[in-house]
Design an enzyme around this catalytic site. Structure first.
Site, PDB file in Angstrom:
ATOM      1  N   ARG A 166      78.684 -38.358 -91.465  1.00 57.19           N
ATOM      2  CA  ARG A 166      78.160 -37.354 -92.379  1.00 57.19           C
ATOM      3  C   ARG A 166      77.207 -38.579 -93.461  1.00 57.19           C
ATOM      4  O   ARG A 166      77.438 -38.103 -94.570  1.00 57.19           O
ATOM      5  CB  ARG A 166      78.405 -36.291 -92.248  1.00 57.19           C
ATOM      6  CG  ARG A 166      79.291 -35.521 -90.952  1.00 57.19           C
ATOM      7  CD  ARG A 166      77.842 -34.939 -90.325  1.00 57.19           C
ATOM      8  NE  ARG A 166      78.153 -34.371 -89.199  1.00 57.19           N
ATOM      9  CZ  ARG A 166      78.326 -34.635 -88.207  1.00 57.19           C
ATOM     10  NH1 ARG A 166      78.148 -36.232 -87.614  1.00 57.19           N
ATOM     11  NH2 ARG A 166      78.762 -33.998 -86.860  1.00 57.19           N
ATOM     12  N   CYS A 221      78.105 -25.914 -90.483  1.00 55.94           N
ATOM     13  CA  CYS A 221      79.846 -26.412 -91.078  1.00 55.94           C
ATOM     14  C   CYS A 221      79.847 -25.933 -92.312  1.00 55.94           C
ATOM     15  O   CYS A 221      79.260 -27.824 -93.081  1.00 55.94           O
ATOM     16  CB  CYS A 221      80.276 -27.947 -90.142  1.00 55.94           C
ATOM     17  SG  CYS A 221      80.442 -26.983 -88.114  1.00 55.94           S
ATOM     18  N   GLU A 251      80.875 -31.092 -95.843  1.00 54.98           N
ATOM     19  CA  GLU A 251      80.376 -31.825 -95.664  1.00 54.98           C
ATOM     20  C   GLU A 251      78.511 -31.457 -96.477  1.00 54.98           C
ATOM     21  O   GLU A 251      78.413 -32.324 -96.550  1.00 54.98           O
ATOM     22  CB  GLU A 251      79.859 -31.141 -93.816  1.00 54.98           C
ATOM     23  CG  GLU A 251      78.919 -31.998 -93.368  1.00 54.98           C
ATOM     24  CD  GLU A 251      79.357 -31.346 -92.027  1.00 54.98           C
ATOM     25  OE1 GLU A 251      80.243 -31.349 -91.294  1.00 54.98           O
ATOM     26  OE2 GLU A 251      77.974 -31.115 -91.634  1.00 54.98           O
TER      27      GLU A 251
HETATM   28  C1  LIG Z   1      72.609 -23.108 -88.373  1.00 53.78           C
HETATM   29  C2  LIG Z   1      72.908 -24.470 -89.003  1.00 53.78           C
HETATM   30  C3  LIG Z   1      73.325 -25.654 -88.065  1.00 53.78           C
HETATM   31  C4  LIG Z   1      74.061 -27.160 -88.318  1.00 53.78           C
HETATM   32  N1  LIG Z   1      74.215 -27.934 -87.486  1.00 53.78           N
HETATM   33  C5  LIG Z   1      74.301 -28.578 -88.225  1.00 53.78           C
HETATM   34  C6  LIG Z   1      74.742 -29.978 -86.617  1.00 53.78           C
HETATM   35  O1  LIG Z   1      75.336 -29.403 -85.929  1.00 53.78           O
HETATM   36  N2  LIG Z   1      74.955 -31.102 -87.230  1.00 53.78           N
HETATM   37  C7  LIG Z   1      75.079 -31.443 -88.323  1.00 53.78           C
HETATM   38  O2  LIG Z   1      75.177 -33.041 -88.828  1.00 53.78           O
HETATM   39  N3  LIG Z   1      74.146 -30.960 -89.525  1.00 53.78           N
HETATM   40  C8  LIG Z   1      73.482 -29.225 -89.529  1.00 53.78           C
HETATM   41  N4  LIG Z   1      73.338 -28.333 -90.065  1.00 53.78           N
HETATM   42  C9  LIG Z   1      73.245 -29.106 -91.762  1.00 53.78           C
HETATM   43  C10 LIG Z   1      71.261 -29.992 -91.892  1.00 53.78           C
HETATM   44  O3  LIG Z   1      70.896 -29.110 -91.251  1.00 53.78           O
HETATM   45  C11 LIG Z   1      71.712 -30.462 -91.706  1.00 53.78           C
HETATM   46  O4  LIG Z   1      72.294 -31.766 -92.509  1.00 53.78           O
HETATM   47  C12 LIG Z   1      69.552 -31.025 -91.992  1.00 53.78           C
HETATM   48  O5  LIG Z   1      69.931 -32.820 -91.502  1.00 53.78           O
HETATM   49  C13 LIG Z   1      69.622 -31.207 -93.578  1.00 53.78           C
HETATM   50  O6  LIG Z   1      68.448 -31.309 -93.005  1.00 53.78           O
HETATM   51  P1  LIG Z   1      67.462 -31.054 -94.510  1.00 53.78           P
HETATM   52  O7  LIG Z   1      66.483 -31.479 -94.279  1.00 53.78           O
HETATM   53  O8  LIG Z   1      67.704 -29.391 -94.374  1.00 53.78           O
HETATM   54  O9  LIG Z   1      68.243 -31.489 -96.003  1.00 53.78           O
HETATM   55  P2  LIG Z   1      68.522 -31.074 -97.340  1.00 53.78           P
HETATM   56  O10 LIG Z   1      69.357 -29.709 -96.911  1.00 53.78           O
HETATM   57  O11 LIG Z   1      66.955 -30.676 -97.595  1.00 53.78           O
HETATM   58  O12 LIG Z   1      68.998 -32.312 -98.197  1.00 53.78           O
HETATM   59  C14 LIG Z   1      70.272 -32.569 -97.874  1.00 53.78           C
HETATM   60  C15 LIG Z   1      70.229 -33.625 -98.840  1.00 53.78           C
HETATM   61  O13 LIG Z   1      69.546 -34.468 -98.174  1.00 53.78           O
HETATM   62  C16 LIG Z   1      68.635 -34.948 -99.480  1.00 53.78           C
HETATM   63  N5  LIG Z   1      67.271 -35.410 -98.670  1.00 53.78           N
HETATM   64  C17 LIG Z   1      66.757 -34.504 -97.757  1.00 53.78           C
HETATM   65  N6  LIG Z   1      65.509 -35.033 -97.482  1.00 53.78           N
HETATM   66  C18 LIG Z   1      65.775 -36.449 -97.691  1.00 53.78           C
HETATM   67  C19 LIG Z   1      64.064 -37.204 -98.051  1.00 53.78           C
HETATM   68  N7  LIG Z   1      63.464 -37.435 -97.528  1.00 53.78           N
HETATM   69  N8  LIG Z   1      64.420 -37.873 -98.609  1.00 53.78           N
HETATM   70  C20 LIG Z   1      66.081 -38.803 -99.108  1.00 53.78           C
HETATM   71  N9  LIG Z   1      66.702 -37.591 -99.858  1.00 53.78           N
HETATM   72  C21 LIG Z   1      66.397 -36.499 -99.044  1.00 53.78           C
HETATM   73  C22 LIG Z   1      68.656 -33.997-100.637  1.00 53.78           C
HETATM   74  O14 LIG Z   1      68.240 -35.146-101.510  1.00 53.78           O
HETATM   75  C23 LIG Z   1      69.802 -33.038 -99.886  1.00 53.78           C
HETATM   76  O15 LIG Z   1      70.839 -34.787-100.535  1.00 53.78           O
HETATM   77  C24 LIG Z   1      73.163 -27.182 -89.763  1.00 53.78           C
HETATM   78  C25 LIG Z   1      72.662 -26.499 -90.623  1.00 53.78           C
HETATM   79  C26 LIG Z   1      72.486 -24.986 -89.946  1.00 53.78           C
HETATM   80  C27 LIG Z   1      71.984 -23.876 -91.350  1.00 53.78           C
END
Ligand SMILES: Cc1cc2nc3c(=O)[nH]c(=O)nc-3n(C[C@H](O)[C@H](O)[C@H](O)COP(=O)(O)OP(=O)(O)OC[C@H]3O[C@@H](n4cnc5c(N)ncnc54)[C@H](O)[C@@H]3O)c2cc1C
Length: 323
Positions: free
Chosen positions: A194, A244, A316
């Site tokens: 992560r 998580c 996380e």
């Molecule tokens: C129901 C549910 C299930 C999930 N299951 C998992 C799982 O199984 N495994 C897992 O690892 N995670 C899981 N997650 C967490 C999450 O979905 C992941 O971490 C996902 O990759 C985050 O993507 P996001 O676009 O929503 O990022 P955001 O939440 O929008 O951002 C997260 C971080 O990434 C940075 N960021 C985002 N996009 C960019 C970009 N283009 N350039 C630079 N920085 C950027 C942001 O600044 C922030 O610091 C889950 C979440 C939910 C709600």
């Protein structure tokens, strides 16, 4: 003066962003590409947790020049910025964010060769997981259950079911705070559980696209459906969460959820925040939770697991402070 997104406080210029990086070039003129910037957007509306106050400034970007232009504007005006995807791993502060939130919707997919996909960083990661599995390729089956963007997945090195984003990556295109575009091969980047090198990198501003190289597999569709079904049975998917809350201890070898469950904390709540009855490592926004409720419940869970098992849980998700 340069400004940085708030979660990149401890900064250093990484080797992959220095002059030697391949494919580094200035983007064409950014004039005329600045997206509309609004004030006061409630961040709870762009977060899967549904928590967070207003952003001082907010914009949505749909192509690379808009993204670079927004970054360059923030840089020139010394405005702190944060690029987000689906906000599915962010906890925004109740006071909001005293800077500019850039909502990334760079959403394209190109099939470059058999099993090689170049995808915009705003592309939905779950859609990519289904598409690549349906095309008969293995490596991203796990992605079908992750409700974030490709950029968020690369930044977080998202993973599940024994797979992770970094393993399928071939290269990443990033935009620097100077408006330079830079293509970095997977070999130059060191990922961990992560964690990605983008989390603490000076000069880095945003991921604009990622290229994945996958291998063919006869079982990819079946695997993808199996992973998704398991998720539906074990996670509170209809509720507001950020997935998580804690990393699995021991670099992912132990289960944070089972420590929380054994500590008897399932169903525990503070204000509107609640430890899920379905999966103990999920904290849901059960009823108009504030960030304060969330943080208090998270502290309580950590304290209980520490005192009962001597295990230190680590968050996380990314907490975004007001300033
Ligand atoms: C129901 C549910 C299930 C999930 N299951 C998992 C799982 O199984 N495994 C897992 O690892 N995670 C899981 N997650 C967490 C999450 O979905 C992941 O971490 C996902 O990759 C985050 O993507 P996001 O676009 O929503 O990022 P955001 O939440 O929008 O951002 C997260 C971080 O990434 C940075 N960021 C985002 N996009 C960019 C970009 N283009 N350039 C630079 N920085 C950027 C942001 O600044 C922030 O610091 C889950 C979440 C939910 C709600």
């Amino acid at each position: 003066m340069l400004s940085w997104s708030c979660n990149r406080a401890a900064v250093r210029v990484p080797a992959w962003l220095e002059a030697s990086s391949a494919g580094k070039h200035q983007l064409e003129s950014l004039s005329g590409h600045l997206p509309r910037i609004s004030q006061g957007k409630l961040l709870r509306e762009v977060s899967s947790w549904g928590v967070g106050g207003p952003a001082k400034l907010f914009c949505e970007v749909h192509h690379e020049l808009q993204l670079a232009s927004a970054l360059s504007y923030c840089n020139e005006q010394s405005i702190p910025f944060l690029v987000i995807g689906k906000g599915s791993n962010c906890l925004f502060d109740d006071r909001g964010f005293d800077g500019c939130i850039i909502l990334n919707r760079l959403s394209f997919l190109k099939r470059l060769a058999s099993g090689v996909y170049q995808v915009g960083s705003g592309y939905p990661f779950n859609v990519l997981g289904v598409q690549t599995a349906n095309d008969g390729f293995t490596g991203l089956e796990f992605a079908s259950g992750i409700p974030g963007t490709v950029g968020g997945a690369v930044y977080m090195n998202a993973g599940a079911d024994g797979q992770e984003t970094a393993s399928a990556l071939k290269s990443v295109e990033v935009i620097t705070v100077f408006g330079m575009k830079c293509k970095i091969s997977r070999e130059e980047l060191v990922f961990g559980y992560r964690s990605s090198p983008f989390q603490n990198a000076q000069g880095f501003a945003a991921i604009s696209s990622a290229t994945f190289a996958l291998t063919s597999s006869a079982n990819s569709r079946e695997e993808q459906r199996k992973f998704l079904n398991r998720r539906k049975q074990t996670q509170p998917l209809g509720e507001r969460s950020a997935g998580c809350v804690f990393k699995n201890p021991g670099s992912g070898c132990q289960s944070a959820g089972s420590f929380i469950d054994k500590a008897g904390l399932k169903g525990m709540s503070i204000g509107g925040a609640k430890v899920s009855e379905v999966h103990a490592n999920f904290i849901t926004n059960a009823c108009n939770s504030s960030a304060k409720d969330m943080m208090e419940l998270i502290s309580l869970v950590k304290e209980q697991v520490r005192s009962k098992f001597g295990v230190e849980l680590e968050e996380e998700f990314i907490y975004i402070p007001f300033r």
